[in-house]
Design a protein around this motif. Structure first.
Motif, short mmCIF file in Angstrom:
data_model
loop_
_atom_site.label_atom_id
_atom_site.label_comp_id
_atom_site.label_asym_id
_atom_site.label_seq_id
_atom_site.Cartn_x
_atom_site.Cartn_y
_atom_site.Cartn_z
N GLU A 9 44.35 -30.86 34.01
CA GLU A 9 43.54 -29.66 33.85
C GLU A 9 42.52 -29.57 34.97
O GLU A 9 42.55 -30.34 35.91
CB GLU A 9 42.86 -29.68 32.48
CG GLU A 9 43.86 -29.52 31.35
CD GLU A 9 43.24 -29.77 29.99
OE1 GLU A 9 42.12 -29.28 29.79
OE2 GLU A 9 43.87 -30.44 29.17
N ARG A 10 41.63 -28.60 34.85
CA ARG A 10 40.69 -28.38 35.94
C ARG A 10 39.25 -28.38 35.49
O ARG A 10 38.34 -28.33 36.30
CB ARG A 10 40.97 -27.05 36.63
CG ARG A 10 42.42 -26.75 36.84
CD ARG A 10 42.59 -25.26 37.10
NE ARG A 10 41.84 -24.86 38.25
CZ ARG A 10 42.36 -24.72 39.46
NH1 ARG A 10 43.61 -24.95 39.67
NH2 ARG A 10 41.61 -24.33 40.45
N ILE A 12 35.82 -29.27 34.70
CA ILE A 12 34.80 -30.31 34.87
C ILE A 12 33.46 -29.59 35.00
O ILE A 12 33.36 -28.60 35.69
CB ILE A 12 35.07 -31.13 36.16
CG1 ILE A 12 36.37 -31.90 36.05
CG2 ILE A 12 33.93 -32.07 36.47
CD1 ILE A 12 36.33 -33.05 35.09
N VAL A 13 32.45 -30.07 34.30
CA VAL A 13 31.19 -29.32 34.28
C VAL A 13 29.97 -30.20 34.59
O VAL A 13 30.00 -31.40 34.39
CB VAL A 13 30.95 -28.66 32.90
CG1 VAL A 13 31.96 -27.58 32.65
CG2 VAL A 13 30.99 -29.71 31.80
N LEU A 14 28.94 -29.57 35.10
CA LEU A 14 27.63 -30.20 35.19
C LEU A 14 26.60 -29.15 34.78
O LEU A 14 26.27 -28.27 35.55
CB LEU A 14 27.35 -30.71 36.60
CG LEU A 14 25.97 -31.33 36.80
CD1 LEU A 14 25.76 -32.55 35.93
CD2 LEU A 14 25.75 -31.71 38.25
N LYS A 18 21.13 -30.70 33.05
CA LYS A 18 21.43 -32.09 33.41
C LYS A 18 21.20 -32.29 34.91
O LYS A 18 20.66 -33.31 35.33
CB LYS A 18 22.89 -32.39 33.04
CG LYS A 18 23.21 -33.85 32.94
CD LYS A 18 22.69 -34.45 31.66
CE LYS A 18 22.76 -35.97 31.74
NZ LYS A 18 22.05 -36.58 30.62
N LEU A 120 33.62 -40.41 39.59
CA LEU A 120 33.49 -40.11 38.16
C LEU A 120 33.90 -38.68 37.86
O LEU A 120 33.83 -38.23 36.74
CB LEU A 120 32.05 -40.32 37.71
CG LEU A 120 31.49 -41.72 37.91
CD1 LEU A 120 30.06 -41.80 37.40
CD2 LEU A 120 32.34 -42.75 37.21
N GLY A 121 34.30 -37.95 38.90
CA GLY A 121 34.82 -36.62 38.67
C GLY A 121 33.90 -35.50 39.12
O GLY A 121 34.14 -34.35 38.78
N ALA A 122 32.84 -35.81 39.88
CA ALA A 122 31.94 -34.75 40.33
C ALA A 122 32.65 -33.87 41.35
O ALA A 122 33.36 -34.37 42.22
CB ALA A 122 30.68 -35.35 40.95
N LEU A 123 32.45 -32.57 41.23
CA LEU A 123 32.98 -31.63 42.21
C LEU A 123 32.00 -31.53 43.37
O LEU A 123 30.83 -31.88 43.23
CB LEU A 123 33.15 -30.26 41.57
CG LEU A 123 34.26 -30.13 40.54
CD1 LEU A 123 34.10 -28.85 39.75
CD2 LEU A 123 35.62 -30.16 41.23
N PHE A 126 28.75 -29.97 42.49
CA PHE A 126 27.72 -30.74 41.79
C PHE A 126 26.77 -31.36 42.81
O PHE A 126 25.56 -31.39 42.61
CB PHE A 126 28.32 -31.89 40.97
CG PHE A 126 29.22 -31.46 39.85
CD1 PHE A 126 29.54 -30.13 39.68
CD2 PHE A 126 29.74 -32.40 38.98
CE1 PHE A 126 30.37 -29.74 38.66
CE2 PHE A 126 30.58 -32.02 37.95
CZ PHE A 126 30.90 -30.68 37.78
N ALA B 84 39.40 -33.70 40.67
CA ALA B 84 38.17 -34.11 40.00
C ALA B 84 38.44 -34.40 38.52
O ALA B 84 37.95 -35.37 37.95
CB ALA B 84 37.10 -33.03 40.14
N PHE B 116 30.27 -34.79 32.63
CA PHE B 116 31.20 -34.06 33.51
C PHE B 116 32.37 -33.51 32.72
O PHE B 116 32.88 -32.43 32.99
CB PHE B 116 31.73 -34.97 34.61
CG PHE B 116 30.72 -35.33 35.66
CD1 PHE B 116 29.52 -34.63 35.76
CD2 PHE B 116 30.96 -36.35 36.56
CE1 PHE B 116 28.59 -34.95 36.73
CE2 PHE B 116 30.04 -36.68 37.54
CZ PHE B 116 28.85 -35.98 37.62
#
Lengths: 214, 245
Positions: A9-10, A12-14, A18, A120-123, A126, B84, B116
Motif C-alpha cells: 500500500e501507500r 504513511i502519515v505524520l 507530532k 522507519l518509513g518516513a517520506l 516528513f 516507504a 507513521f
C-alpha cells in the motif's frame, strides 16, 4: 492470504501535531546550537527594526515636537536614504547566509537520524516538514526578540537624547505595522534559508545517509 | 519448490559503486531465496558485500543489475510511497550502531513507526509498552537512548523493529557494538521472537555466536555466495567459538 500478504500500500502519515512535537524537541535538545542560529536572526531583525523605528521617532518629533527639537532635527538625516536601504539589505543577506549555514550544519550532523527515520518509513515530505518547522520556530522566536530588541533600543536611545517627548509623539500604530512586517520578513527569511538544507536532507537515500559517519 | 513461501528472493543482484574513475563491484550476482519464518545469517569478512546485500534486501538501496523481490513484489517497481510503506510495515531494521532517535525516549522511539503507520496515540502507546516489556525494558520507558546501555539501546531497537508486525526483521551486525554477554542476549532475544512471532530474521554478521541459532547461513565472500549451510550440518562448540571472539 498470499495475495493479502503481497499487497503493497501507500498510506504513511505524520500528523502535524507530532511533527511539531518532534521538531520542537530537537530544537530544545540542541539548545545552544539553536540559540546561535536564533541570535543571528535576532541581530539581523533588530537592525532592520531599529532603522524603521528611528525613522518613526524622528517623524513623530518633527510633526508634534517642540520647536527646539524640530530645529535640532532639521540638520539630521531623516529620510530613508539609499544608504540605509543598502545597510538593511546587507544585514538581511547576512541573516539568510547565517541561517542557511546553521541549518546545513544541523542537517549534516543528523544524516544518520534522517536515514533512520527513512528506514522507519518516513517520506521525503516528513523530513521537509520537520526541518521547515524547526526553522519556522527559530524564525518566529528570533524575529519577535529582534523586534523587541531593535525597537526598544532605539526608543530608549531617543528618550535619552530628546526626553519624554519621544513617547508622547511616538506614532504607535505605524510602529505596530512595521513590527508585524519585520516579523513576517524574519520568518520568511528563516524559511528561505532552510529550503536548501531541507531539500538536501529530504532527498537522501537511506543507505547513503546511514553510511555517512559524522 | 513452493515459491509462495519465499519472503525474500534475489535474482542475479549486482551492485557497482563508482568512485571517480574507479568502480568497485561489491556484489557479483547474488541469488538467494529465504522462506517465511527462517532465521538467516549472512556471514562474511568485512568488505565482502554483507552490508550492501543487506541494503538491497531492505530496499534501502537499489541494485545496479538484477532484481530483489520481497513477498514476490519487485522492489525496483515501487514508487516512493510504496517503498516507504514497505519499510514501515513489512520490514523492521536493526543496526550495528542502534540508530535510535536521540531526542526521543525509548517509548517514543518504539512508537514512531506506528505513528507513521497511522495508528492512534493510545493504541501505539499500549503496543509500545507491551513491546518494551517483551524485550525486558518495561521499567525504562521514559529513558532517552543516552541514558541506556548499549545492550538496552539495542533492545529498544529490536522493539522498534517489531512495531508494525513486520514480515522480516533485518539486522546489520546487531551485536557488533556489544560485549560478548550482551551480544549473546540480543541473539537469544532475536531467536525467541523468531520462534514466538514467526518473523523472518535476516542478519548480516561476522559474529560466530549467531551460527548456533541460525536455520541457514549464507557465507559470502568477494561479493558472491560462497556456500550455504543448513544448521544441521554445522558442528561447532559454542564454548570454543566464544573463546575465539
Amino acid at each position: 492470504m498470499a495475495d493479502e500478504r503481497r499487497k503493497v500500500e501507500r498510506q504513511i502519515v505524520l500528523p502535524l501535531s507530532k511533527a511539531v512535537e518532534i521538531s520542537f524537541k530537537s530544537l530544545r535538545i540542541r539548545f545552544w546550537r539553536s540559540l546561535i542560529t536564533t541570535s543571528g536572526i535576532i541581530l539581523g531583525i533588530a537592525f532592520l527594526m531599529s532603522i524603521f523605528t528611528n525613522n518613526l521617532v524622528h517623524e513623530g518629533l518633527l510633526e508634534e515636537g517642540t520647536l527646539e527639537i524640530k530645529v535640532r532635527l532639521q540638520g539630521e538625516e531623516v529620510e530613508f536614504s539609499a544608504r540605509q536601504i543598502w545597510l538593511v539589505s546587507l544585514s538581511l543577506l547576512v541573516c539568510v547566509v547565517g541561517i542557511t549555514n546553521a541549518m546545513l550544519m544541523s542537517v549534516t550532523e543528523r544524516y544518520r537520524e534522517i536515514g533512520t527515520m527513512k528506514c522507519l518509513g518516513a517520506l521525503d515530505s516528513f523530513i521537509w516538514k520537520l526541518f521547515l518547522l524547526e526553522s519556522l520556530f527559530q524564525g518566529l522566536v528570533g524575529s519577535i526578540l529582534g523586534v523587541i530588541v531593535g525597537g526598544g533600543f532605539v526608543i530608549l536611545a531617543g528618550l535619552l537624547r530628546y526626553g519624554g517627548q519621544v513617547i508622547s509623539t511616538f506614532p504607535v500604530l505605524p510602529f505596530l505595522g512595521y513590527a508585524l512586517a519585520v516579523l513576517a520578513i524574519g520568518v520568511v527569511i528563516s524559511i528561505i534559508g532552510s529550503l536548501f538544507p531541507a531539500s538536501q536532507a529530504a532527498r537522501m537515500v537511506p543507505a547513503e545517509a546511514m553510511r555517512t559517519e559524522v | 519448490m513452493d515459491i509462495e513461501e519465499n519472503v525474500v528472493r534475489s535474482k542475479d543482484v549486482k551492485k557497482v559503486f563508482t568512485m571517480g574513475k574507479i568502480s568497485l563491484e561489491a556484489l557479483k550476482g547474488i541469488n538467494i531465496e529465504i522462506k517465511r519464518g527462517e532465521y538467516i545469517s549472512i556471514m562474511g569478512p568485512s568488505g565482502s558485500g554483507k552490508s550492501t546485500l543487506f541494503n538491497m534486501i531492505g530496499g534501502l538501496d537499489k541494485p545496479t543489475e538484477g532484481k530483489v523481490y520481497i513477498d514476490e513484489v519487485d522492489v525496483a517497481q515501487l514508487d516512493a510511497y510504496e517503498l516507504a510503506w514497505l519499510r514501515c510495515r513489512k520490514i523492521g531494521y536493526i543496526f550495528q550502531t542502534f540508530n535510535l532517535i536521540p531526542v526521543m525516549t525509548a517509548l517514543e522511539n518504539v512508537t514512531l513507526p506506528m505513528v507513521f503507520a497511522g495508528m492512534s496515540t493510545d493504541d501505539s502507546m499500549d503496543k509500545g509498552v507491551e513491546l518494551l516489556n517483551t524485550v525486558g525494558l518495561g521499567d525504562r520507558l521514559q529513558h532517552k537512548p543516552l541514558e541506556l546501555s548499549g545492550g538496552q539501546q539495542q533492545r529498544v531497537a529490536v522493539a522498534r523493529a517489531l512495531a508494525n508486525d513486520p514480515a522480516i526483521v533485518l539486522a546489520d551486525e546487531p551485536t557488533g557494538n556489544l560485549d560478548l554477554k550482551t551480544g549473546k542476549e540480543i541473539i537469544v532475544l532475536l531467536r525467541r521472537l523468531n520462534k514466538e512471532k514467526g518473523v523472518t530474521i535476516i542478519s548480516a554478521t561476522h559474529d560466530l555466536k549467531m551460527l548456533d541459532v541460525s536455520d541457514r547461513i549464507f557465507w559470502i565472500r568477494d561479493g558472491k555466495i560462497e556456500r550455504v549451510e543448513e544448521r544441521a550440518g554445522i558442528k561447532l562448540e559454542v564454548g570454543t567459538v566464544e573463546g575465539e571472539e
